[in-house]
Design a protein around this motif. Structure first.
Motif, short mmCIF file in Angstrom:
data_model
loop_
_atom_site.label_atom_id
_atom_site.label_comp_id
_atom_site.label_asym_id
_atom_site.label_seq_id
_atom_site.Cartn_x
_atom_site.Cartn_y
_atom_site.Cartn_z
N LYS A 194 0.82 -1.21 0.00
CA LYS A 194 0.00 0.00 0.00
C LYS A 194 0.86 1.26 0.00
CE LYS A 194 -4.31 -1.64 2.08
NZ LYS A 194 -5.21 -1.58 3.24
N ARG A 195 2.02 1.18 0.61
CA ARG A 195 2.91 2.35 0.65
C ARG A 195 3.77 2.46 -0.60
NH1 ARG A 195 3.00 0.62 6.05
NH2 ARG A 195 4.85 -0.67 5.67
N GLY A 196 3.55 1.56 -1.55
CA GLY A 196 4.30 1.62 -2.80
C GLY A 196 5.64 0.93 -2.76
N HIS A 197 5.88 0.14 -1.72
CA HIS A 197 7.16 -0.57 -1.59
C HIS A 197 7.01 -1.95 -2.23
CE1 HIS A 197 7.87 1.97 2.29
NE2 HIS A 197 7.97 2.68 1.18
N PHE A 198 7.19 -2.01 -3.53
CA PHE A 198 7.12 -3.35 -4.15
C PHE A 198 8.20 -3.57 -5.20
CE2 PHE A 198 3.39 -0.75 -5.33
CZ PHE A 198 3.69 -0.39 -6.63
N GLY A 199 8.57 -2.62 -5.99
CA GLY A 199 9.67 -2.79 -6.93
C GLY A 199 9.39 -3.80 -8.03
N GLN A 200 10.40 -4.03 -8.85
CA GLN A 200 10.29 -4.92 -10.00
C GLN A 200 10.59 -6.36 -9.60
OE1 GLN A 200 9.35 -4.19 -13.24
NE2 GLN A 200 8.75 -2.22 -12.34
N ILE A 201 9.79 -7.27 -10.13
CA ILE A 201 10.04 -8.69 -9.91
C ILE A 201 11.36 -9.05 -10.62
CG2 ILE A 201 9.19 -11.03 -10.38
CD1 ILE A 201 6.34 -9.82 -10.35
N PRO A 202 12.26 -9.78 -9.96
CA PRO A 202 13.50 -10.20 -10.64
C PRO A 202 13.18 -10.94 -11.94
CG PRO A 202 13.64 -10.65 -8.29
CD PRO A 202 12.24 -10.21 -8.55
N PRO A 203 13.89 -10.65 -13.02
CA PRO A 203 13.57 -11.23 -14.34
C PRO A 203 13.51 -12.75 -14.35
CG PRO A 203 15.18 -9.47 -14.57
CD PRO A 203 15.02 -9.71 -13.10
#
Length: 425
Positions: free
Chosen positions: A345-354
């Motif tokens: 919810k706070r936007g802390h998710f980032g990109q999934i490792p390829p």
């Protein structure tokens, strides 16, 4: 047709109100309003039969204002307009608006300016929590007062008053009410005076007089007239949620007797669905990883209840309630998922490792998806050091094991081993 006893005994002035003395007693807020003839619109919130209508009626009677009663759900805007015209002609009218939580937008918009001008003194009555179920626009223009179930002493006063009142009550009839029957009448309705008076009147009307003309009301007569104990556990009102809340908190606090008590209240109120649903919630929320097999047994107990029905179904439910109470507790699963949701919810998710991305379709490798993914089952102990979290939160740690039970203690040890290996410790 004669009106019901509870209606006939409705108080006509503030001093006649039974119970709710914290609001209507000498020097208390509603009493002071009436004495000063400076009334504000208000919402009275509490269970059925606790005096909301009586307070409204007594306010009108004590101030000599016209008194009208409407239902927010069933009466129309036109009915409100009639009351508004009466208020315009007489200066002020006291309107008891029952089920105010069901007031629709059209009626609300019509009513608001009348409340502000004082043309209508509205007393809204509701069994629902007004802070949740009534619009802010109405709340901001009213005082909110909570009324509570009457005590047995309060109900006894009202019952004896009804027995002696020759004009509106049963005073013209010779009635002998046994002490144990009076006790059940004052305790068997969970503070609902209307139900107590209705049961008294039914007993009086359905019991034959003896040779001397006396109607002798005994315990079994009141039992038959009350029928099911009128527990405040209706499926929509606050009392329902209060019982459910107390039930879960009793199990969480390992109080077996309290948990069984609240379960019995739900059963007697016929609310088995809420009871069984809450049991499964409790198993996973409050027992959780401290005793995972108990979660599965709870589901089984609920299924047994559904197949057996009542009364036999109470037995597996009782067994599982006792076991849930006595079991070690852990809410680590709940806190772990809530911490993860909080990060997202706070936007802390980032990109999934390829290398973790879906690679089953043609062209995935051209996008770099799935390349260099290490399949754990190809390695000793079915584990390989590999980063699964996005780079931005690679050190996130949501699960904090508790060690109240042997199961989660074992989980904690394994979890720590994996964490250490993952971080190269």
């Amino acid at each position: 047709m004669q009106q019901p006893l509870a209606y006939r005994m409705r108080p006509k002035k503030i001093e006649d109100i039974v119970g709710q003395q914290s609001l209507v007693g000498p020097g208390k807020i509603i009493n002071r309003m009436v004495k000063a003839k400076s009334l504000s619109s208000m919402i009275l919130y509490g269970p059925p039969g606790t005096g909301k209508t009586s307070i409204a009626s007594a306010i009108a009677g004590s101030t000599q204002y016209a008194f009208r009663k409407l239902n927010a759900a069933t009466d129309t805007k036109k009915d409100l307009q009639i009351v508004a015209e009466e208020g315009k002609m007489s200066g002020t009218v006291v309107l008891l608006l029952d089920e105010i939580h069901r007031l629709d937008r059209t009626k609300q918009d019509f009513l608001l300016p009348l409340l502000e001008s004082g043309q209508i003194i509205m007393i809204g009555a509701t069994t629902e929590n007004p802070y949740i179920n009534i619009s802010p626009a109405i709340r901001s223009r009213t005082e909110i007062f909570q009324v509570h179930p009457l005590t047995p002493d309060d109900i006894q006063i009202a019952v004896k008053r009804a027995l002696n009142d020759q004009e509106n009550g049963l005073g013209k009839i010779k009635i002998k009410l046994d002490d144990d029957a009076l006790h059940l009448l004052t305790t068997g309705t969970n503070g609902d005076l209307r139900s107590a008076l209705n049961a008294l009147e039914l007993a009086a009307n359905s019991t034959d007089a003896d040779a001397s003309g006396v109607i002798h009301i005994q315990l079994q007569d009141i039992e038959e007239c009350l029928q099911k104990k009128l527990l405040s556990a209706d499926k929509n009102g606050d009392a329902h949620y209060d019982v459910i809340s107390a039930f879960q908190k009793s199990i969480r606090g390992s109080d077996t007797n309290a948990a069984l008590h609240y379960a019995a209240r739900l059963m007697e109120a016929g609310d088995i669905n809420s009871l069984t649903r809450r049991l499964i919630v409790i198993a996973y929320e409050d027992i959780g990883l401290a005793n995972p097999s108990l979660c599965a047994r709870t589901v089984t107990a609920v299924q047994a209840m559904e197949k057996l029905g009542l009364p036999e179904g109470r037995i597996p439910l009782a067994d599982i309630i006792i076991e849930l109470c006595i079991s070690p507790k852990s809410n680590s699963g709940l806190t772990a998922i809530d911490a993860a949701i909080g990060d997202v919810k706070r936007g802390h998710f980032g990109q999934i490792p390829p290398y973790l991305k879906d690679a089953h379709y043609s062209g995935a490798k051209k996008l770099g998806h799935g390349i260099n993914y290490q399949y754990p089952h190809d390695f000793p102990n079915d584990w390989v050091k590999q980063q699964y979290l996005p780079d931005q939160i690679s050190s996130a740690n949501y699960y904090h094991p508790k060690t109240n039970g042997k199961y989660e203690k074992a989980f904690a040890n394994q979890y720590q081993k994996i964490q250490n290996a993952q971080r190269g410790h």
